[in-house]
Design a protein around this motif. Structure first.
Motif, PDB file in Angstrom:
ATOM      1  N   UNK A 195       0.847  -1.191   0.000  1.00  0.00           N
ATOM      2  CA  UNK A 195       0.000   0.000   0.000  1.00  0.00           C
ATOM      3  C   UNK A 195       0.883   1.241   0.000  1.00  0.00           C
ATOM      4  N   UNK A 196       0.579   2.181  -0.894  1.00  0.00           N
ATOM      5  CA  UNK A 196       1.365   3.415  -1.027  1.00  0.00           C
ATOM      6  C   UNK A 196       2.385   3.363  -2.145  1.00  0.00           C
ATOM      7  N   UNK A 197       2.715   2.150  -2.618  1.00  0.00           N
ATOM      8  CA  UNK A 197       3.658   2.013  -3.727  1.00  0.00           C
ATOM      9  C   UNK A 197       2.949   2.178  -5.064  1.00  0.00           C
ATOM     10  N   UNK A 198       3.720   2.525  -6.087  1.00  0.00           N
ATOM     11  CA  UNK A 198       3.168   2.612  -7.435  1.00  0.00           C
ATOM     12  C   UNK A 198       2.768   1.221  -7.905  1.00  0.00           C
ATOM     13  N   UNK A 248      -6.788  -2.314  -5.278  1.00  0.00           N
ATOM     14  CA  UNK A 248      -7.452  -1.026  -5.462  1.00  0.00           C
ATOM     15  C   UNK A 248      -6.367   0.007  -5.734  1.00  0.00           C
ATOM     16  N   UNK A 249      -6.443   0.638  -6.889  1.00  0.00           N
ATOM     17  CA  UNK A 249      -5.415   1.586  -7.339  1.00  0.00           C
ATOM     18  C   UNK A 249      -6.046   2.978  -7.408  1.00  0.00           C
ATOM     19  N   UNK A 250      -5.408   3.943  -6.767  1.00  0.00           N
ATOM     20  CA  UNK A 250      -6.008   5.277  -6.691  1.00  0.00           C
ATOM     21  C   UNK A 250      -5.804   6.068  -7.983  1.00  0.00           C
ATOM     22  N   UNK A 256      -3.855   1.637  -3.216  1.00  0.00           N
ATOM     23  CA  UNK A 256      -4.560   2.184  -2.055  1.00  0.00           C
ATOM     24  C   UNK A 256      -4.934   1.094  -1.066  1.00  0.00           C
ATOM     25  N   UNK A 257      -5.122  -0.115  -1.566  1.00  0.00           N
ATOM     26  CA  UNK A 257      -5.493  -1.240  -0.714  1.00  0.00           C
ATOM     27  C   UNK A 257      -5.436  -2.501  -1.560  1.00  0.00           C
ATOM     28  N   UNK A 258      -5.440  -3.648  -0.910  1.00  0.00           N
ATOM     29  CA  UNK A 258      -5.609  -4.898  -1.643  1.00  0.00           C
ATOM     30  C   UNK A 258      -6.300  -5.907  -0.742  1.00  0.00           C
ATOM     31  N   UNK A 310     -13.702   2.145  -1.527  1.00  0.00           N
ATOM     32  CA  UNK A 310     -14.008   2.737  -2.833  1.00  0.00           C
ATOM     33  C   UNK A 310     -14.756   4.053  -2.668  1.00  0.00           C
ATOM     34  N   UNK A 311     -15.707   4.107  -1.740  1.00  0.00           N
ATOM     35  CA  UNK A 311     -16.428   5.351  -1.496  1.00  0.00           C
ATOM     36  C   UNK A 311     -15.483   6.454  -1.068  1.00  0.00           C
TER      37      UNK A 311
END
Length: 400
Positions: free
Chosen positions: A256-259, A361-363, A369-371, A388-389
């Motif tokens: 999380x936080x990585x590209x 989940x990719x921002x 952002x999460x997985x 997602x919200x």
């Protein structure tokens, strides 16, 4: 007269000897076996009723299981929770498989049911992860086998609902008389054997035994020094970071936080790249037509797609290790988001290690952002909806 008296005394001595031997036999005779249904009911009730249980354990694989199950030895404290994941603390040594040349691994793992922490002296690291990410995998590989049946009573209930358990008599284990019962696991070529103490109704041995004659083998978990704790404060097991150790999230792919790893895949004859989706929130769902949990997750993903597509959400199903027809399969389920063949990018996202379903989940900036590894029904739905919200709208919300 003397001969008659001698005969009477002789018979009395013989009778006394017989009674003495009989008394000894009665003293060491095991209690009668209890009805298996009653054994299971009392065991589950005792597990739910207890505040906490502590025990030492040995997990020993045999036969074909020695090639895939690592022996374990250690100590467990577990706080059973009938309606939620238990609190668990496992301090153990994990031994290598026969074909591995690695050294035994010592570790301390704790889980409160939502988050998992593991201290690894070999790597001088403290790993942590929420359960919905890689936490469940840590628990599965380091704690699940050592905490059965306290952590997974559903397996026992399923056997009871099926053909039920049968009795195998009474056995002494760790100085305690135990009812031994066994039952076949539904839809699996395995048999579960349990030895349950007649005194406190807690397990002393749990065996998973293969019923497949072509691959015989078993995993044998023996519990010793089992004791119930009157009280236990879960905060007392918070794990600090020892001096010289690093603390980082446990992950099998990008953290999380990585590209997010870049890719370009075929979308029905047209190239589609992650870079082209910059500015959108993307769910990259690794799945396969043969995967039951994957199929269970798809209606919830479709619901998200219907609600948030117009506000910048894109969902892509990336098939992995699948020789079926995902487009036709998805169409029958009423799934309208696109599907791509994702085998070439599975390793970059760690799916070859985590398995499926795995969702990233990719921002909007292309960062993870999460997985989510696995699918836990409504629990995953709530977490995914909130995430997602938050990314699409900016405020957390549990949509329905």
């Amino acid at each position: 007269m003397q001969d008659r008296l001698f005969g009477v005394m002789r018979r009395l001595c013989l009778l006394s000897s017989v009674l003495f031997v009989s008394a000894l036999s009665c003293r060491h005779r095991e209690p009668a076996a209890t009805d298996p249904t009653e054994v299971v009911a009392k065991m589950l009730a005792a597990s739910h009723r207890t505040t906490a249980v502590q025990y030492d354990f040995d997990l020993r694989p045999s036969g074909s299981q020695r090639q895939s199950v690592r022996p374990l030895h250690g100590n467990v404290i577990i706080v059973p929770k009938p309606t939620a994941s238990p609190f668990v603390r496992v301090e153990a040594t994990r031994f290598p498989l026969p074909n591995e040349k690695t050294s035994p691994e010592r570790y301390l793992l704790t889980s409160d049911g939502s988050n998992v922490t593991m201290v690894s002296p070999a790597k001088r690291a403290v790993f942590f992860s929420p359960m919905h990410r890689a936490g469940a995998m840590l628990v599965s590989s380091r704690a699940d086998r050592a905490t059965l049946p306290f952590s997974q009573p559903s397996q026992i209930v399923n056997i009871q609902k099926g053909h039920g358990f049968r009795s195998a008599g009474v056995e002494q284990i760790d100085g305690v008389a135990c009812d031994v019962i066994y039952g076949d696991i539904p839809d699996d070529q395995q048999r579960l054997e349990l030895a349950v103490a007649q005194k406190d109704h807690l397990p002393r041995r749990v065996v998973f035994r293969s019923t497949n004659k072509e691959v015989p083998g078993a995993t044998d978990l023996e519990l010793t020094h089992v004791r119930q704790l009157d009280r236990f404060n879960e905060k007392n097991s918070d794990v600090s970071t020892p001096a010289g150790y690093v603390r980082r999230e446990y992950t099998l792919g990008p953290a999380v936080g990585e590209a997010a790893p870049q890719w370009t895949l075929d979308n029905q004859g047209r190239p589609l790249s992650l870079a082209s989706l910059r500015g959108k929130v993307v769910i990259l769902d690794f799945w396969a037509t043969w995967c039951g949990p994957c199929r269970a997750s798809m209606p919830a993903l479709q619901h998200l797609y219907d609600v948030y597509r117009s506000r910048g959400l894109e969902i892509l199903g990336a098939t992995w290790n699948d020789s079926g027809d995902p487009d036709s399969f998805a169409k029958k389920l009423g799934i309208s988001y696109p599907h791509l063949k994702g085998d070439t990018i599975a390793e970059a996202y760690g799916v070859n290690k985590s398995g499926i379903p795995t969702m990233f989940v990719i921002d909007r900036n292309g960062r993870v952002a999460d997985f989510f590894i696995g699918w836990d029904g409504e629990a995953t739905v709530r977490q995914l909806n909130t995430r997602i919200s938050s990314l699409v709208v900016g405020t957390p919300s549990n949509i329905r």
